[in-house]
Design a protein around this motif. Structure first.
Motif, mmCIF file in Angstrom:
data_model
loop_
_atom_site.group_PDB
_atom_site.id
_atom_site.type_symbol
_atom_site.label_atom_id
_atom_site.label_comp_id
_atom_site.label_asym_id
_atom_site.label_seq_id
_atom_site.Cartn_x
_atom_site.Cartn_y
_atom_site.Cartn_z
ATOM 1 N N GLN A 119 0.824 -1.213 0.000
ATOM 2 C CA GLN A 119 0.000 0.000 0.000
ATOM 3 C C GLN A 119 0.858 1.262 0.000
ATOM 4 O OE1 GLN A 119 -2.955 -0.873 -0.596
ATOM 5 N NE2 GLN A 119 -2.746 -2.998 0.062
ATOM 6 N N PRO A 167 -3.167 -0.739 -4.858
ATOM 7 C CA PRO A 167 -2.778 -0.162 -3.576
ATOM 8 C C PRO A 167 -3.557 1.112 -3.285
ATOM 9 C CG PRO A 167 -1.081 0.256 -5.239
ATOM 10 C CD PRO A 167 -2.092 -0.661 -5.872
ATOM 11 N N LYS A 172 -7.198 1.101 2.567
ATOM 12 C CA LYS A 172 -7.075 -0.288 2.994
ATOM 13 C C LYS A 172 -6.318 -0.394 4.310
ATOM 14 C CE LYS A 172 -7.367 -2.125 -1.704
ATOM 15 N NZ LYS A 172 -6.723 -2.942 -2.761
#
Length: 317
Positions: A19, A284, A288
């Motif tokens: 990410q 990404p 999240k």
């Protein structure tokens, strides 16, 4: 029909690394890493004596941009490529380093650039810069996620030849490492050459206005994001930490407004290749990590750190 599951690579879409490395502020962080890495005389000497990229000689600097892009390509490959691609990239780096040596001008000592202490410095300066710039620019990362990122990055350290057990795997361990190594740091002639290159990189004359308008601002921001002791070593006063943090946040907000798909079109397109391999769910995205925060760290504890200094900044608002 292919029943083989696609290879998520060394880290995979559930990792903090996956990410965070997709964030556009990683480019600013990469420049900060170069500034910091140059402060270890033995490490930067190994670079300068085996490459003319950062020397003041104009001819020697022609490949400097290529060198920077190769570094970015390596990070992209080990983050978003398959496990096989990552292992091959690591093997190539180890193979190159194994044949390179440097000479201490004061003692005449010859040493390999792949000495563990030198590889460790380069690794720590890099991950410290990625983590520090991301957090100070507003990337949503809790303390537990920061520790998880550093633990994940031991895999990257392994690829270049380090023993993962000897690599800091948490923010506390990383801070202790910088405290230990700080007496060895100085801004010697090689560091000043790197500083000169980063402030005035050679480019086509037609692009000089763009360098003055854009690159110098990026380089200045990356330099300003260094810890106070680095400013002291370079011989320039450290800017106010709060002002730098606000600059990083403003720059992060601006760059994150550029559509991801547009940013990811830039070569070599590692993220788009990973999404094609694993599906659109592998995209990404900072949100999240926000979903994981309550589980990993609890509310209200996310902080911003300059990495390598005891000062800490809380995320505004």
């Amino acid at each position: 029909m292919n029943d083989v599951d696609p290879d998520p690579g060394l880290f995979g879409p559930d990792s903090v690394t996956w990410q965070m490395h997709g964030d556009p502020m990683m480019w600013v962080a990469g420049v900060r890493a170069l500034y910091l890495q140059a402060l270890h005389p033995r490490a930067v000497r190994g670079v300068m004596q085996n490459s003319a990229a950062f020397n003041r000689d104009t001819e020697g600097r022609k490949d400097a941009w290529g060198r920077l892009m190769r570094t970015a390509n390596f990070v992209g490959t080990i983050t978003y490529g398959t496990a096989e691609a990552a292992e091959k990239a690591g093997a190539r780096v180890r193979r190159i380093h194994a044949h390179l040596e440097a000479t201490d001008p004061g003692t005449g000592e010859r040493y390999g650039v792949d000495e563990p202490e030198l590889l460790l410095w380069v690794h720590c300066a890099e991950v410290d810069s990625y983590l520090g710039v991301a957090r100070r620019s507003g990337f949503p990362l809790s303390d537990a996620q920061a520790d998880r990122y550093l633990a994940e990055q031991r895999e990257g350290a392994r690829l270049v030849g380090l023993d993962p057990a000897a690599v800091p795997g948490s923010a506390a361990e990383l801070a202790a490492y910088f405290d230990r190594v700080r007496p060895e740091l100085s801004a010697g002639p090689e560091a000043l050459d790197v500083d000169d290159f980063l402030r005035r990189p050679p480019i086509n004359s037609l692009l000089v206005p763009a360098r003055e308008l854009l690159w110098r601002r990026v380089a200045a921001l990356a330099y300003n994001a260094l810890p106070p002791y680095a400013h002291e070593l370079y011989g320039r006063p450290a800017p106010a930490a709060e002002r730098v943090t606000h600059q990083l946040i403003a720059t992060g907000n601006l760059l994150r407004c550029v559509p991801s798909r547009l940013r990811w079109q830039l070569p070599p397109g590692h993220i788009l290749k990973a999404m094609a391999r694993l599906g659109p769910g592998a995209r990404p995205a900072p949100y999240k990590l926000r979903r994981q925060e309550a589980i990993l760290d609890g509310p209200g504890r996310a902080q911003l750190s300059d990495g390598g200094d005891s000062t800490r900044w809380r995320n505004p608002g």
